[in-house]
Each structure stands twice: as structure tokens, then as C-alpha cells.
Design a protein around this motif. Sequence first.
Motif, mmCIF file in Angstrom:
data_model
loop_
_atom_site.group_PDB
_atom_site.id
_atom_site.type_symbol
_atom_site.label_atom_id
_atom_site.label_comp_id
_atom_site.label_asym_id
_atom_site.label_seq_id
_atom_site.Cartn_x
_atom_site.Cartn_y
_atom_site.Cartn_z
ATOM 1 N N ALA A 35 20.294 77.326 205.740
ATOM 2 C CA ALA A 35 20.307 76.178 204.835
ATOM 3 C C ALA A 35 19.301 76.351 203.706
ATOM 4 C CB ALA A 35 20.012 74.899 205.608
ATOM 5 N N LEU A 36 18.147 76.918 204.005
ATOM 6 C CA LEU A 36 17.142 77.133 202.959
ATOM 7 C C LEU A 36 17.605 78.163 201.941
ATOM 8 C CD1 LEU A 36 13.840 77.032 205.046
ATOM 9 C CD2 LEU A 36 14.684 75.309 203.433
ATOM 10 N N THR A 37 18.251 79.221 202.410
ATOM 11 C CA THR A 37 18.713 80.242 201.469
ATOM 12 C C THR A 37 19.885 79.745 200.631
ATOM 13 O OG1 THR A 37 20.106 81.240 203.176
ATOM 14 C CG2 THR A 37 17.920 82.185 202.860
ATOM 15 N N VAL A 38 20.785 78.989 201.219
ATOM 16 C CA VAL A 38 21.926 78.462 200.459
ATOM 17 C C VAL A 38 21.458 77.412 199.461
ATOM 18 C CG1 VAL A 38 24.042 77.101 200.679
ATOM 19 C CG2 VAL A 38 23.630 78.993 202.223
ATOM 20 N N SER A 39 20.516 76.580 199.856
ATOM 21 C CA SER A 39 20.026 75.523 198.972
ATOM 22 C C SER A 39 19.154 76.061 197.851
ATOM 23 C CB SER A 39 19.235 74.494 199.775
ATOM 24 O OG SER A 39 20.074 73.867 200.718
ATOM 25 N N ALA A 40 18.629 77.258 197.981
ATOM 26 C CA ALA A 40 17.765 77.834 196.952
ATOM 27 C C ALA A 40 18.562 78.342 195.760
ATOM 28 C CB ALA A 40 16.927 78.967 197.535
ATOM 29 N N GLY A 41 19.855 78.467 195.910
ATOM 30 C CA GLY A 41 20.693 78.958 194.832
ATOM 31 C C GLY A 41 20.837 77.943 193.713
ATOM 32 N N PRO A 42 21.553 78.342 192.653
ATOM 33 C CA PRO A 42 21.702 77.447 191.504
ATOM 34 C C PRO A 42 22.554 76.210 191.801
ATOM 35 C CG PRO A 42 23.040 79.423 191.226
ATOM 36 C CD PRO A 42 22.216 79.621 192.449
ATOM 37 N N ASP A 43 23.484 76.331 192.721
ATOM 38 C CA ASP A 43 24.311 75.179 193.078
ATOM 39 C C ASP A 43 23.659 74.423 194.226
ATOM 40 O OD1 ASP A 43 26.181 75.974 191.243
ATOM 41 O OD2 ASP A 43 27.372 77.099 192.701
ATOM 42 N N ALA A 44 23.358 73.177 193.989
ATOM 43 C CA ALA A 44 22.800 72.349 195.060
ATOM 44 C C ALA A 44 23.907 72.068 196.073
ATOM 45 C CB ALA A 44 22.246 71.060 194.503
ATOM 46 N N SER A 45 23.580 72.230 197.345
ATOM 47 C CA SER A 45 24.593 72.002 198.368
ATOM 48 C C SER A 45 24.033 71.066 199.433
ATOM 49 C CB SER A 45 25.015 73.321 199.003
ATOM 50 O OG SER A 45 23.969 73.836 199.787
ATOM 51 N N PHE A 46 24.928 70.652 200.302
ATOM 52 C CA PHE A 46 24.536 69.802 201.417
ATOM 53 C C PHE A 46 24.313 70.627 202.676
ATOM 54 C CE2 PHE A 46 26.617 66.690 198.667
ATOM 55 C CZ PHE A 46 25.665 65.688 198.685
ATOM 56 N N ALA A 47 23.914 71.870 202.525
ATOM 57 C CA ALA A 47 23.703 72.736 203.685
ATOM 58 C C ALA A 47 22.571 72.234 204.567
ATOM 59 C CB ALA A 47 23.412 74.165 203.226
#
Length: 108
Positions: A35-47
Motif C-alpha cells: 500500500a505504501l509503494t502504490v500510494s507513493a506513485g503519482p496517482d493517489a489510490s485507495f490502497a
Amino acid sequence: MTKTSNSPLRIVRSSLTNVVALVYLAVCAGLLIWALTVSAGPDASFAGVIPLLATAPVSLVLLVLPEGMAMIIFAIALGALVNAVVIGWCVRALRQGRQDRGGSRPTA
């Protein structure tokens, strides 16, 4: 002061050394890192919702803490730890109950 066999620290330690509880902690850690790696990207996600749901209900109660990434990580970590203790205690109690009945696994 004498230690009893059912002291809270002993129960927590034996619960956290259970294989099932350790697997649960590893899955929660993996979900948090994902979740931390996915959320660190340019697209904000609900991970970040996934680890919160995996560590509910304690992590959901702790969401009333002040906002910030550190508080979310703290809520997830504490929720995972409490749930792992409960899981380990349940497995230990089930195994103890089976031993008390003098039974082993039934054969088919």
C-alpha cells in the motif's frame, strides 16, 4: 513475586510465536508495504484501505488519532499485533482443547 503459567506476558509471547499468527503478521506487513509503494506513485489510490481492513477492528478504532502517515502506520501495526495475539491465543486454545479431550485427528 512468582510467575504463573497463565501470566499475560506468557500468553502474548506464546501467541506471537504461533505459526498462524506469524503468517498473519507477515501478510499484514506485506499489505502495508504494498500500500505504501502504490500510494507513493503519482496517482493517489485507495490502497491504504486494504491493510486497514485486514487489521480491523483495532486499526479502525485508532483512526481517530491525528492525521498523518505515521498515525496510519501505527494504527495498522497495532491492529495487526492485537489480531495476531488473538489468532495465536485461539489456535493455542483449540489445540489445548483437543489435547484435553484426548483425541487426535480423526482418520477418514
